[in-house]
Design an enzyme around this catalytic site. Structure first.
Site, PDB file in Angstrom:
ATOM      1  CG  HIS A   1      -1.945   5.174  -1.207  1.00  7.97           C
ATOM      2  ND1 HIS A   1      -2.942   4.220  -1.123  1.00  7.97           N
ATOM      3  CD2 HIS A   1      -2.065   5.724  -2.438  1.00  7.97           C
ATOM      4  CE1 HIS A   1      -3.622   4.193  -2.253  1.00  7.97           C
ATOM      5  NE2 HIS A   1      -3.115   5.104  -3.075  1.00  7.97           N
TER       6      HIS A   1
ATOM      7  CG  HIS B   1      -0.835   9.641  -4.969  1.00  6.08           C
ATOM      8  ND1 HIS B   1      -0.365   8.807  -5.955  1.00  6.08           N
ATOM      9  CD2 HIS B   1      -1.996   9.089  -4.545  1.00  6.08           C
ATOM     10  CE1 HIS B   1      -1.216   7.803  -6.129  1.00  6.08           C
ATOM     11  NE2 HIS B   1      -2.215   7.951  -5.277  1.00  6.08           N
TER      12      HIS B   1
HETATM   13  P1  5GP Z   1      -4.266   4.907  -5.990  1.00  2.00           P
HETATM   14  O1  5GP Z   1      -4.655   4.630  -7.414  1.00  2.00           O
HETATM   15  O2  5GP Z   1      -4.827   3.848  -5.081  1.00  2.00           O
HETATM   16  O3  5GP Z   1      -4.520   6.290  -5.536  1.00  2.00           O
HETATM   17  O4  5GP Z   1      -2.700   4.812  -5.945  1.00  2.00           O
HETATM   18  C1  5GP Z   1      -2.003   3.631  -6.002  1.00  2.00           C
HETATM   19  C2  5GP Z   1      -0.645   3.983  -6.544  1.00  2.00           C
HETATM   20  O5  5GP Z   1       0.197   2.892  -6.317  1.00  2.00           O
HETATM   21  C3  5GP Z   1      -0.657   4.249  -8.059  1.00  2.00           C
HETATM   22  O6  5GP Z   1      -0.110   5.527  -8.304  1.00  2.00           O
HETATM   23  C4  5GP Z   1       0.213   3.138  -8.620  1.00  2.00           C
HETATM   24  O7  5GP Z   1       1.030   3.572  -9.680  1.00  2.00           O
HETATM   25  C5  5GP Z   1       1.031   2.719  -7.422  1.00  2.00           C
HETATM   26  N1  5GP Z   1       1.402   1.320  -7.409  1.00  2.00           N
HETATM   27  C6  5GP Z   1       0.614   0.261  -7.710  1.00  2.00           C
HETATM   28  N2  5GP Z   1       1.296  -0.885  -7.540  1.00  2.00           N
HETATM   29  C7  5GP Z   1       2.527  -0.540  -7.131  1.00  2.00           C
HETATM   30  C8  5GP Z   1       3.695  -1.294  -6.773  1.00  2.00           C
HETATM   31  O8  5GP Z   1       3.730  -2.518  -6.815  1.00  2.00           O
HETATM   32  N3  5GP Z   1       4.784  -0.588  -6.389  1.00  2.00           N
HETATM   33  C9  5GP Z   1       4.782   0.774  -6.333  1.00  2.00           C
HETATM   34  N4  5GP Z   1       5.908   1.364  -5.931  1.00  2.00           N
HETATM   35  N5  5GP Z   1       3.705   1.524  -6.648  1.00  2.00           N
HETATM   36  C10 5GP Z   1       2.600   0.860  -7.040  1.00  2.00           C
END
Ligand code: 5GP
Length: 144
Positions: free
Chosen positions: A107, A109
């Site tokens: 993903h 951001h």
């Molecule tokens: P990472 O930490 O892997 O870079 O990003 C994961 C992102 O997913 C985080 O910014 C977190 O807030 C978001 N996130 C985690 N669980 C959920 C969810 O159930 N729904 C949504 N919309 N975002 C989520």
């Protein structure tokens, strides 16, 4: 460890893609789904995820799909900046837990920056109000 490993088909983004978990969607086509981050680091923080992949991170994603994926990321980042009239925008992604990754489906951001406003932390922030996220998603979709 988390940089290499098997794709977990029950990760939250896989569930969102299958419609088994909710999200506040702002854009979808055959290649990507974009939705609001539930723990936004700033107003308008959203995520763009590729469909039809078991890539846990950027390193595992087929190179011949990167152009299509990042064209969508660019389109959405442009819409976000228009919708929120922000002063800058972070476009980023993390690979492996030590790098900050918590969800192991690739993903990107999109995080608007506003002059003199600090970011919420990447982890441990407050969940957003869903009505607020819906209004923000509508603003971004209208700017596409
Ligand atoms: P990472 O930490 O892997 O870079 O990003 C994961 C992102 O997913 C985080 O910014 C977190 O807030 C978001 N996130 C985690 N669980 C959920 C969810 O159930 N729904 C949504 N919309 N975002 C989520």
């Amino acid at each position: 460890m988390s940089l290499a490993g098997d794709y977990d088909g029950n990760n939250i983004f896989a569930k969102i893609l299958r419609g088994e978990a909710p999200c506040v969607k702002l854009f979808e086509d055959e290649h990507v789904l974009a939705f609001m981050d539930i723990f936004p680091q700033s107003q308008g923080h959203c995520l763009v995820i590729p469909k039809n992949t078991t890539a846990r991170n950027l390193l595992e994603f087929p190179a011949d799909r990167l152009g299509t994926y990042f064209a969508s990321v660019q389109k959405l980042a442009t819409a976000v900046t228009k919708a929120f009239n922000c002063d800058g925008v972070i476009v980023t992604q993390f690979n492996g837990a030590p790098a900050g990754q918590t969800v192991f489906h690739l993903h990107v951001h999109i995080i608007p920056r506003y002059a003199n406003l600090p970011l919420q932390p990447h982890h441990g922030g407050k969940p957003a109000d869903l009505d607020v996220l819906r209004e923000q998603a509508a603003r971004i979709a209208a700017a596409l």
